[in-house]
Design a protein around this motif. Structure first.
Motif, short mmCIF file in Angstrom:
data_model
loop_
_atom_site.label_atom_id
_atom_site.label_comp_id
_atom_site.label_asym_id
_atom_site.label_seq_id
_atom_site.Cartn_x
_atom_site.Cartn_y
_atom_site.Cartn_z
N TRP A 37 0.84 -1.19 0.00
CA TRP A 37 0.00 0.00 0.00
C TRP A 37 0.88 1.24 0.00
N ARG A 38 0.54 2.21 -0.85
CA ARG A 38 1.33 3.44 -1.00
C ARG A 38 0.68 4.61 -0.27
N VAL A 39 1.48 5.56 0.08
CA VAL A 39 1.00 6.82 0.64
C VAL A 39 0.39 7.62 -0.52
N PRO A 40 -0.85 8.09 -0.39
CA PRO A 40 -1.44 8.87 -1.48
C PRO A 40 -0.61 10.12 -1.79
N GLU A 41 -0.51 10.46 -3.07
CA GLU A 41 0.24 11.65 -3.47
C GLU A 41 -0.32 12.90 -2.81
N LYS A 42 -1.63 12.94 -2.63
CA LYS A 42 -2.27 14.08 -1.97
C LYS A 42 -1.68 14.28 -0.57
N THR A 43 -1.44 13.19 0.13
CA THR A 43 -0.86 13.26 1.47
C THR A 43 0.56 13.82 1.42
N LEU A 44 1.34 13.37 0.44
CA LEU A 44 2.70 13.88 0.30
C LEU A 44 2.68 15.39 0.04
N HIS A 45 1.73 15.83 -0.78
CA HIS A 45 1.63 17.27 -1.07
C HIS A 45 1.18 18.06 0.15
N ILE A 46 0.30 17.50 0.95
CA ILE A 46 -0.14 18.19 2.17
C ILE A 46 1.05 18.39 3.10
N PHE A 47 1.87 17.35 3.26
CA PHE A 47 3.07 17.50 4.09
C PHE A 47 3.98 18.60 3.56
N SER A 48 4.12 18.69 2.25
CA SER A 48 4.97 19.72 1.65
C SER A 48 4.43 21.12 1.90
N VAL A 49 3.14 21.30 1.67
CA VAL A 49 2.57 22.65 1.77
C VAL A 49 2.55 23.18 3.20
N LYS A 66 9.88 9.80 -6.56
CA LYS A 66 8.99 10.80 -7.14
C LYS A 66 9.75 11.84 -7.97
N THR A 67 10.83 11.40 -8.61
CA THR A 67 11.63 12.34 -9.39
C THR A 67 11.28 12.32 -10.88
N GLN A 68 10.62 11.28 -11.34
CA GLN A 68 10.32 11.16 -12.77
C GLN A 68 8.89 11.53 -13.13
N LYS A 69 8.01 11.51 -12.17
CA LYS A 69 6.60 11.76 -12.42
C LYS A 69 6.35 13.27 -12.49
N GLN A 70 6.28 13.81 -13.71
CA GLN A 70 6.22 15.26 -13.89
C GLN A 70 4.98 15.93 -13.29
N PRO A 71 3.77 15.36 -13.41
CA PRO A 71 2.64 16.03 -12.76
C PRO A 71 2.85 16.17 -11.24
N PHE A 72 3.40 15.14 -10.62
CA PHE A 72 3.68 15.20 -9.19
C PHE A 72 4.69 16.30 -8.90
N ARG A 73 5.76 16.37 -9.68
CA ARG A 73 6.81 17.37 -9.47
C ARG A 73 6.27 18.78 -9.62
N ALA A 74 5.39 18.98 -10.60
CA ALA A 74 4.82 20.32 -10.82
C ALA A 74 3.99 20.75 -9.61
N ILE A 75 3.16 19.85 -9.11
CA ILE A 75 2.35 20.17 -7.93
C ILE A 75 3.25 20.39 -6.72
N TYR A 76 4.29 19.58 -6.61
CA TYR A 76 5.24 19.74 -5.50
C TYR A 76 5.80 21.17 -5.49
N TRP A 77 6.23 21.67 -6.63
CA TRP A 77 6.81 23.01 -6.69
C TRP A 77 5.77 24.08 -6.39
N VAL A 78 4.52 23.84 -6.71
CA VAL A 78 3.45 24.77 -6.32
C VAL A 78 3.35 24.80 -4.79
N THR A 79 3.45 23.64 -4.14
CA THR A 79 3.38 23.60 -2.68
C THR A 79 4.54 24.37 -2.05
N VAL A 80 5.70 24.31 -2.69
CA VAL A 80 6.87 25.06 -2.19
C VAL A 80 6.58 26.56 -2.26
#
Length: 110
Positions: A37-49, A66-80
């Protein structure tokens, strides 16, 4: 005095949430490797923001997670950007006053 207390609280928050975020990424990486079972990406983004973006960045780099998945990376940078903007706001007089009231309320609660 309140500003110094607020600053210490904020520093502790960033340190704690950064470490916790790193550990959540590590857990997700282990789960990815084992097919569990994986941690939902939404949860990872909440921790970032909420301040864990540096722990996330370190985890992404050291764990190669999570370095290759571009949609994830884009949202990550928005959280930053959102988190850094909120941090900068805490440096303004209005932000200091509001954050100081939050810290006082939290400390008063305990």
């Amino acid at each position: 005095m309140l500003f110094a207390e607020s600053s210490k609280t904020l520093l502790v928050w960033y340190l704690v949430i950064g470490v916790v975020t790193f550990l959540v990424y590590a857990k997700d990486k282990r789960a990815a490797i084992k097919g569990n079972w994986r941690v939902p990406e939404k949860t990872l983004h909440i921790f970032s923001v909420v301040g864990g973006w540096l722990g996330a960045l370190i985890a992404q780099d050291t764990l190669r997670h999570k370095t290759q998945k571009q949609p994830f990376r884009a949202i990550y940078w928005v959280t930053v950007v959102v988190n850094v903007a909120a941090f900068v706001w805490t440096l303004t007089p209005s932000g200091q006053a509001t954050f100081g009231r939050w810290v006082s309320g939290i400390i008063g609660y305990f």
